[in-house]
Design a protein around this motif. Structure first.
Motif, PDB file in Angstrom:
ATOM      1  N   ASN A 122       2.344  -6.299 -52.724  1.00  0.00           N
ATOM      2  CA  ASN A 122       3.750  -6.727 -52.805  1.00  0.00           C
ATOM      3  C   ASN A 122       4.265  -6.502 -54.229  1.00  0.00           C
ATOM      4  O   ASN A 122       4.654  -7.440 -54.920  1.00  0.00           O
ATOM      5  CB  ASN A 122       3.882  -8.211 -52.433  1.00  0.00           C
ATOM      6  CG  ASN A 122       3.500  -8.485 -51.004  1.00  0.00           C
ATOM      7  OD1 ASN A 122       4.226  -8.147 -50.070  1.00  0.00           O
ATOM      8  ND2 ASN A 122       2.322  -9.087 -50.818  1.00  0.00           N
ATOM      9  N   PHE A 123       4.262  -5.238 -54.648  1.00  0.00           N
ATOM     10  CA  PHE A 123       4.558  -4.940 -56.045  1.00  0.00           C
ATOM     11  C   PHE A 123       5.982  -5.350 -56.432  1.00  0.00           C
ATOM     12  O   PHE A 123       6.188  -5.966 -57.470  1.00  0.00           O
ATOM     13  CB  PHE A 123       4.358  -3.448 -56.322  1.00  0.00           C
ATOM     14  CG  PHE A 123       4.796  -3.042 -57.698  1.00  0.00           C
ATOM     15  CD1 PHE A 123       4.022  -3.347 -58.801  1.00  0.00           C
ATOM     16  CD2 PHE A 123       5.997  -2.368 -57.898  1.00  0.00           C
ATOM     17  CE1 PHE A 123       4.431  -2.996 -60.078  1.00  0.00           C
ATOM     18  CE2 PHE A 123       6.411  -2.010 -59.170  1.00  0.00           C
ATOM     19  CZ  PHE A 123       5.619  -2.328 -60.264  1.00  0.00           C
ATOM     20  N   VAL A 124       6.965  -5.009 -55.608  1.00  0.00           N
ATOM     21  CA  VAL A 124       8.359  -5.299 -55.960  1.00  0.00           C
ATOM     22  C   VAL A 124       8.570  -6.799 -56.113  1.00  0.00           C
ATOM     23  O   VAL A 124       9.188  -7.271 -57.087  1.00  0.00           O
ATOM     24  CB  VAL A 124       9.314  -4.711 -54.907  1.00  0.00           C
ATOM     25  CG1 VAL A 124      10.755  -5.122 -55.215  1.00  0.00           C
ATOM     26  CG2 VAL A 124       9.194  -3.195 -54.872  1.00  0.00           C
ATOM     27  N   LEU A 125       8.068  -7.573 -55.156  1.00  0.00           N
ATOM     28  CA  LEU A 125       8.212  -9.028 -55.229  1.00  0.00           C
ATOM     29  C   LEU A 125       7.487  -9.586 -56.448  1.00  0.00           C
ATOM     30  O   LEU A 125       8.013 -10.466 -57.155  1.00  0.00           O
ATOM     31  CB  LEU A 125       7.667  -9.667 -53.953  1.00  0.00           C
ATOM     32  CG  LEU A 125       7.808 -11.193 -53.844  1.00  0.00           C
ATOM     33  CD1 LEU A 125       9.281 -11.583 -53.884  1.00  0.00           C
ATOM     34  CD2 LEU A 125       7.150 -11.705 -52.566  1.00  0.00           C
ATOM     35  N   CYS A 126       6.295  -9.077 -56.710  1.00  0.00           N
ATOM     36  CA  CYS A 126       5.538  -9.540 -57.878  1.00  0.00           C
ATOM     37  C   CYS A 126       6.242  -9.175 -59.181  1.00  0.00           C
ATOM     38  O   CYS A 126       6.257  -9.971 -60.134  1.00  0.00           O
ATOM     39  CB  CYS A 126       4.132  -8.938 -57.854  1.00  0.00           C
ATOM     40  SG  CYS A 126       3.049  -9.623 -56.584  1.00  0.00           S
TER      41      CYS A 126
END
Length: 368
Positions: A122-126
């Motif tokens: 979940n790169f974008v959320l992280c």
């Protein structure tokens, strides 16, 4: 009185000589660069530096994009210098360490998220979480710094808070050193889709992200300052704090908000730094902080738009200057002189236009 006039005349002549010498050096370097790009064997190119290598179109484009990306970070940090100077009339030299704390916060948080397995899935959320956390930490740091270190000194001679800001800078550096140790703090590995080159210009995705985030942050700050009641109050306090207080504005609260907004911008810049360079040290705030201060002066101290423009100017200059001006003139190791080029831009702007490219905006007590 006659002696004073002669001294002023000599100073004026000396400054004029420096302006001409600086502009002549830049002009000679650009002419040598153009001559070498056209034909490396022409007499002028051979005389200037026969071993110089001309830049290809792709190399020139990459240098410009890299300079813009780094300059955007300088501009975001410079906003904090300009906002505080516009309201209080002094330079907060600890602001570079606020930027460093934002970068360190991002490194620690991204590493923990990567260990938990959330960074890749979940790169974008992280990334949004890391940016928000960095902004919060930097905002709180700036507010505490104002309340503990600067507010008790308000109204004192300007040299006192200036020296205090240097002391706060060293304190924050050593606080991070004791808290996290002297080693380099690394960011988690970026996903491949972000580091790949994109668009028809083949620009690295990370740099596109940096420029986009910096643009959004600048637009948001402009809206806050120019279109909200808080922004109007900030501008009123910057214009004349005493009159603003008589009009019912809580000056202390506005000053705290000014530090908070500057800290939030430094937090964003810290994350962008981590995305570009992937690591940070407890001393990482010193040099970017000094360059950001230079950017604020180049654009016009106290001028928000000028600070961002000054950051972009210094970023592009230190990216292109060594290879477009120094190397064609035969200077050895030009890439190692990036920092010198950045500060040379400051000196040249002060010689040609002391108030900055877009003009400075001073507090009422600074105006004559």
């Amino acid at each position: 009185m006659q002696l004073t006039t002669k001294q002023r005349t000599r100073v004026d002549w000396f400054l004029t000589f420096l302006r001409i010498a600086a502009l002549a050096l830049i002009g000679a370097g650009l002419l040598a660069f153009i001559a070498q790009a056209i034909d490396a064997n022409n007499p002028f190119a051979r005389w200037a530096n026969p071993d110089a290598l001309s830049l290809t179109g792709k190399q020139f484009r990459d240098l410009v994009v890299a300079g813009l990306a780094q300059g955007a970070m300088y501009g975001l940090i410079a906003l904090g210098y300009s906002m505080v100077y516009g309201v209080l009339g002094f330079i907060n030299f600890a602001h570079g360490e606020v930027f460093m704390i934002g970068a360190v916060t991002g490194a620690v948080t991204s590493s923990k998220l990567a260990e938990a397995g959330a960074w890749e899935s979940n790169f974008v959320l992280c990334l949004l979480l890391v940016v928000c956390l960095s902004m919060v930490v930097c905002t709180v740091t700036a507010m505490i710094m104002e309340r503990v270190a600067y507010r008790p000194l308000r109204g004192k001679p300007r040299l006192i808070p200036l020296i205090t800001s240097i002391g706060v800078s060293f304190f924050l550096q050593n606080f991070i050193l004791v808290l996290l140790g002297p080693g380099t703090k690394s960011y988690a590995r970026m996903p491949d889709w972000l580091t790949e080159k994109r668009t028809f210009l083949e620009i690295q995705g990370t740099r596109i992200l940096v420029l986009a985030v910096a643009a959004v942050a600048m637009i948001g700050l402009w809206y806050l300052v120019e279109r909200t009641k808080t922004g109007k109050a900030m501008r009123a306090v910057a214009e004349d704090a005493e009159i603003a207080s008589l009009m019912g504005i809580d000056v202390n609260r506005i000053i705290v908000k000014t530090f908070a907004v500057g800290g939030a911008m430094a937090g964003v810049a810290g994350i962008l730094w981590g995305l570009l360079f992937n690591s940070v040290l407890h001393t990482a705030g010193f040099l970017p902080g000094i360059k950001a201060f230079s950017a604020a002066v180049v654009g016009g101290i106290g001028n928000i738009g000028g600070s961002m423009a000054g950051g972009l100017t210094i970023g592009v200059a230190e990216s292109l200057g060594p290879l477009m001006i120094l190397e064609p003139l035969g200077v050895s190791g030009p890439s190692q002189l990036r920092d010198a080029v950045a500060f040379a831009v400051l000196i040249i702007v002060l010689l040609v236009r002391p108030s900055g490219i877009f003009g400075e905006r001073l507090p009422s007590e600074e105006r004559t």
